[in-house]
Design a protein around this motif. Structure first.
Motif, short mmCIF file in Angstrom:
data_model
loop_
_atom_site.label_atom_id
_atom_site.label_comp_id
_atom_site.label_asym_id
_atom_site.label_seq_id
_atom_site.Cartn_x
_atom_site.Cartn_y
_atom_site.Cartn_z
N GLU A 89 0.74 -1.30 0.13
CA GLU A 89 -0.08 -0.17 0.13
C GLU A 89 0.81 1.18 -0.01
O GLU A 89 1.83 1.07 0.54
CB GLU A 89 -0.80 0.07 1.19
CG GLU A 89 -1.74 -1.43 1.51
CD GLU A 89 -2.89 -1.44 0.16
OE1 GLU A 89 -3.24 -0.18 -0.35
OE2 GLU A 89 -3.22 -2.17 -0.45
N ALA A 90 0.19 2.38 -0.58
CA ALA A 90 0.82 3.59 -0.36
C ALA A 90 1.41 4.04 1.00
O ALA A 90 0.59 3.59 2.09
CB ALA A 90 0.22 4.68 -1.05
N GLY A 91 2.55 4.69 1.17
CA GLY A 91 3.14 5.14 2.47
C GLY A 91 3.92 6.26 2.08
O GLY A 91 4.22 6.74 1.34
N PRO A 92 4.55 6.80 3.43
CA PRO A 92 5.58 7.63 3.25
C PRO A 92 6.87 7.46 2.33
O PRO A 92 7.52 6.38 2.49
CB PRO A 92 6.26 7.73 4.65
CG PRO A 92 5.13 6.97 5.71
CD PRO A 92 4.66 6.13 4.73
N GLY A 93 6.96 8.25 1.02
CA GLY A 93 7.80 8.28 0.23
C GLY A 93 7.73 6.91 -0.74
O GLY A 93 8.49 6.67 -1.42
N ARG A 94 6.68 6.45 -0.74
CA ARG A 94 6.53 5.34 -1.86
C ARG A 94 4.97 5.38 -2.27
O ARG A 94 4.00 5.54 -1.64
CB ARG A 94 6.68 4.01 -1.25
CG ARG A 94 5.84 3.61 -0.08
CD ARG A 94 6.21 2.07 0.40
NE ARG A 94 4.86 1.65 1.22
CZ ARG A 94 4.85 1.69 2.58
NH1 ARG A 94 5.90 2.66 3.30
NH2 ARG A 94 3.98 1.56 3.49
N ALA A 95 4.84 5.16 -3.37
CA ALA A 95 3.36 4.79 -4.26
C ALA A 95 3.04 3.61 -3.92
O ALA A 95 3.74 2.77 -3.47
CB ALA A 95 3.57 5.11 -5.73
N GLY A 96 1.56 3.28 -3.84
CA GLY A 96 1.20 1.78 -3.62
C GLY A 96 -0.05 1.57 -4.11
O GLY A 96 -0.66 2.40 -4.98
N GLY A 97 -0.42 0.38 -3.81
CA GLY A 97 -2.07 0.08 -4.06
C GLY A 97 -1.84 -1.09 -5.12
O GLY A 97 -0.86 -1.52 -5.62
N ALA A 98 -2.95 -1.25 -5.76
CA ALA A 98 -3.28 -2.62 -6.49
C ALA A 98 -2.32 -2.31 -7.84
O ALA A 98 -2.39 -1.27 -8.31
CB ALA A 98 -4.75 -2.91 -6.90
N GLY A 99 -1.41 -3.13 -8.33
CA GLY A 99 -0.70 -2.97 -9.35
C GLY A 99 0.62 -2.49 -9.37
O GLY A 99 1.24 -2.39 -10.05
N THR A 100 0.94 -1.97 -8.02
CA THR A 100 2.25 -1.47 -7.64
C THR A 100 2.96 -2.37 -6.93
O THR A 100 2.49 -3.16 -5.91
CB THR A 100 2.14 -0.16 -6.88
OG1 THR A 100 1.25 0.65 -7.42
CG2 THR A 100 3.57 0.34 -6.51
N GLY A 101 4.24 -2.85 -7.43
CA GLY A 101 4.75 -4.05 -6.68
C GLY A 101 6.15 -4.28 -7.46
O GLY A 101 6.60 -3.42 -8.45
N LEU A 102 6.94 -5.53 -7.10
CA LEU A 102 7.93 -5.83 -7.51
C LEU A 102 7.98 -7.36 -7.99
O LEU A 102 7.60 -7.92 -6.73
CB LEU A 102 9.11 -5.46 -6.56
CG LEU A 102 10.67 -5.67 -7.27
CD1 LEU A 102 10.95 -4.94 -8.30
CD2 LEU A 102 11.60 -5.64 -5.92
N LEU A 103 8.26 -7.78 -9.12
CA LEU A 103 8.35 -9.13 -9.36
C LEU A 103 9.53 -9.79 -9.52
O LEU A 103 10.59 -9.33 -10.10
CB LEU A 103 7.85 -9.56 -10.67
CG LEU A 103 7.41 -10.86 -11.17
CD1 LEU A 103 6.66 -11.46 -10.22
CD2 LEU A 103 7.10 -10.81 -12.64
N LEU A 104 9.81 -10.86 -8.53
CA LEU A 104 11.13 -11.50 -8.34
C LEU A 104 10.87 -12.92 -8.74
O LEU A 104 9.84 -13.43 -8.55
CB LEU A 104 11.88 -11.44 -6.88
CG LEU A 104 12.01 -10.13 -6.49
CD1 LEU A 104 12.60 -10.04 -4.94
CD2 LEU A 104 13.03 -9.21 -7.39
N ASP A 105 11.88 -13.76 -9.32
CA ASP A 105 11.82 -15.17 -9.57
C ASP A 105 12.85 -15.59 -9.31
O ASP A 105 14.06 -15.21 -9.08
CB ASP A 105 11.39 -15.19 -11.01
CG ASP A 105 12.58 -14.84 -12.13
OD1 ASP A 105 13.38 -14.36 -11.41
OD2 ASP A 105 12.40 -15.14 -13.19
N HIS A 106 12.86 -17.04 -9.33
CA HIS A 106 14.13 -17.95 -8.85
C HIS A 106 14.01 -19.51 -9.53
O HIS A 106 12.71 -19.93 -9.77
CB HIS A 106 14.01 -18.28 -7.36
CG HIS A 106 15.46 -18.77 -7.08
ND1 HIS A 106 15.71 -20.08 -7.18
CD2 HIS A 106 16.20 -18.32 -5.84
CE1 HIS A 106 17.14 -20.12 -6.58
NE2 HIS A 106 17.31 -19.34 -5.85
N PRO A 107 14.94 -19.75 -10.34
CA PRO A 107 14.64 -21.06 -10.90
C PRO A 107 14.51 -22.21 -10.17
O PRO A 107 15.30 -22.19 -8.89
CB PRO A 107 16.04 -21.13 -12.02
CG PRO A 107 17.15 -20.46 -11.17
CD PRO A 107 16.36 -19.08 -10.29
#
Length: 501
Positions: free
Chosen positions: A356-374
């Motif tokens: 979610e949005a907070g101090p110094g960062r945008a947020g909400g649905a669709g805001t995020g980071l996708l990581l992966d690992h084989p």
């Protein structure tokens, strides 16, 4: 899971600067213009590519000495004239959708002057042939637009010649050594690059830019971004960009990669049959536990999913959605069964962190980071003083048995062809770490000089096999595990544990 990191559009640039190794070789045929453009379009800071000379002297983008693997031609590239080179097709071996993609020349690659952010693109140009230096220097002098270039080579003589012609140079090695440190300092070499993990043993200060090549594994990417290196190239642009953004967003975090995935140990040769489906020898049945942690200083939702790239698998336990407090860890049980006849195309575990949005960062649905690992399928080998027989994989129904013998002789590993099976004129192939050697009936490869100082529980990347011709004259490769031939489509290499006497 089809999400992509929404923070990607706001990602900062380096350091570390990230270049696409031969472009974006998981999404387009390596060392082609479409692959280089794809890397820049994804947001990378630049590209890396290899040069070989053709018969008429022009530099051609090609990694191998021969045309066979990545074009519809055959034979040594240095015997092909420029008209023959321009008539080759270099895309359909990767995927039919790339049919008609030409084999590019250096002058065409140098036209790629900007990345997707509008910044001057970096070009790391590895010279596979020392005779190319003067021609490359001539083409760079004729450029009408700015370009940031590093001329790279494993050979000191090439670096010295390029330096004397006024070019920025990079010496490439597998591991950082004191001898190389002194050389680049005394000879004023601009940059030095190692394989992943190659900087671990070097504590002394270096006078040049510090790089790494082919950094793909999540833990290696995390180390490269935290160190930080000046730059590196990668075969996994999306993973690398997401990892750089992760480090930018979590400057106080020093934990491991947020997604921990165990190796899938493949048993000795067997074939799995379930419900009429035959999975082949590179298969198994595993019950594992994934580990995920929240590296951020705020709460997140973590959505885990499995992405398949080939083979046939049955999976239980994913997808799953977790809510994690700052620093919180969780385990996710996963059952997976199946596989394929050949190594390669391993599944990938993805985690989408959303907040979610907070101090110094945008947020909400669709805001995020996708990581992966084989989710890598591997074989492990424990080698003592005696010899071990290695049965080769049967990678298609009806393949005859074949085998090789591996033994340790002093400070080297020796592989010998025992039973070539369906392979005529078999030549042994041995891989240790990032070094590959090809011999005749046998081949020898030196063990690491600091082997005795390594942790007894630490393994070495390893693969073994042999190649030759079938009765129809086609190239045949038999192998004990993944990792051969050296490249992206060969699967993960095995793990070699050396028992001390």
């Amino acid at each position: 899971m089809t999400r992509s990191s929404s923070v990607a559009s706001a990602m900062t640039s380096g350091p570390p600067w990230i270049l696409g190794h031969r472009g974006s070789p998981t999404e387009a045929p390596e060392n082609t213009l479409v692959s280089l453009r794809r890397a820049l379009d994804l947001g990378l800071d630049g590209v890396e590519y290899d040069l070989q000379p053709c018969a008429t002297g022009e530099p051609v983008l090609l990694h191998d000495e021969t045309l066979d693997r990545t074009t519809d031609g055959s034979g040594p590239v240095r015997t092909a004239t420029l008209p023959e080179i321009t008539g080759l097709e270099a895309g359909s071996w990767f995927d039919p959708s790339f049919r008609g993609e030409p084999l590019p020349l250096l002058e065409e690659a140098l036209e790629l002057g900007r990345n997707s952010n509008g910044d001057v693109a970096m070009h790391m140009i590895e010279l596979k042939d020392p005779t190319l230096v003067s021609e490359v220097a001539r083409e760079l002098r004729s450029l009408s637009h700015p370009l940031s270039v590093r001329i790279a080579s494993f050979h000191r003589s090439v670096c010295l010649e390029a330096r004397d012609l006024g070019l920025e140079t990079m010496l490439i090695a597998t591991r950082a050594t004191e001898s190389d440190r002194v050389f680049v300092r005394d000879e004023r070499i601009s940059a030095y690059a190692t394989a992943p993990g190659g900087w671990e043993a070097s504590a002394a200060p270096w006078s040049c830019e510090q790089w790494s090549w082919a950094v793909d594994h999540p833990e290696d990417l995390l180390d490269a971004c935290r160190r930080p290196l000046f730059g590196f190239n990668t075969n996994r642009p999306r993973r690398a960009l997401a990892t750089r953004e992760l480090v930018r967003m979590t400057p106080e975090d020093d934990g491991p990669f947020p997604l921990r995935v165990p190796l899938l140990e493949v048993p000795e040769p067997h074939v799995i049959e379930r419900g009429g489906a035959v999975h082949g020898e590179w298969s198994g049945s595993w019950n594992i536990r994934l580990q995920v942690r929240n590296p951020f200083g705020f709460g997140v939702r973590a959505a885990l999913a499995l992405q398949l790239h080939g083979g046939a698998f049955q999976v239980a336990g994913l997808p799953v959605l977790l809510r994690l407090r700052p620093g919180e860890r969780a385990e996710v049980p996963l059952s997976i069964e199946g596989g394929s006849w050949s190594p390669g195309n391993d599944p990938v575990i993805q985690v989408w962190f959303e907040w979610e949005a907070g101090p110094g960062r945008a947020g909400g649905a669709g805001t995020g980071l996708l990581l992966d690992h084989p989710l890598e399928r591997v074989r492990s080998l424990h080698l003592g003083e005696g010899a071990l027989r290695l049965p080769m994989l049967r990678e298609h129904p009806g393949a005859p048995p074949a085998s090789a013998v591996l033994e340790r002789k002093g400070d080297a590993l020796v592989l010998s062809v025992e039973d070539p099976g369906d392979v005529a004129d078999a030549r042994a192939i041995l891989r240790l770490g990032h070094v590959v050697r090809v011999g005749g009936h046998g081949v020898r490869i030196p063990l690491p000089a600091d082997l005795e100082s390594l942790d007894a529980n630490r393994s070495l990347l390893f693969s073994a096999g042999f190649e030759g011709r079938s009765s129809e004259g086609e190239r045949v490769l038999r192998r004990w595990c993944g990792g051969l031939p050296y490249g992206l489509r060969s699967g993960a290499p095995g793990r070699l544990f050396l028992r001390r006497s």
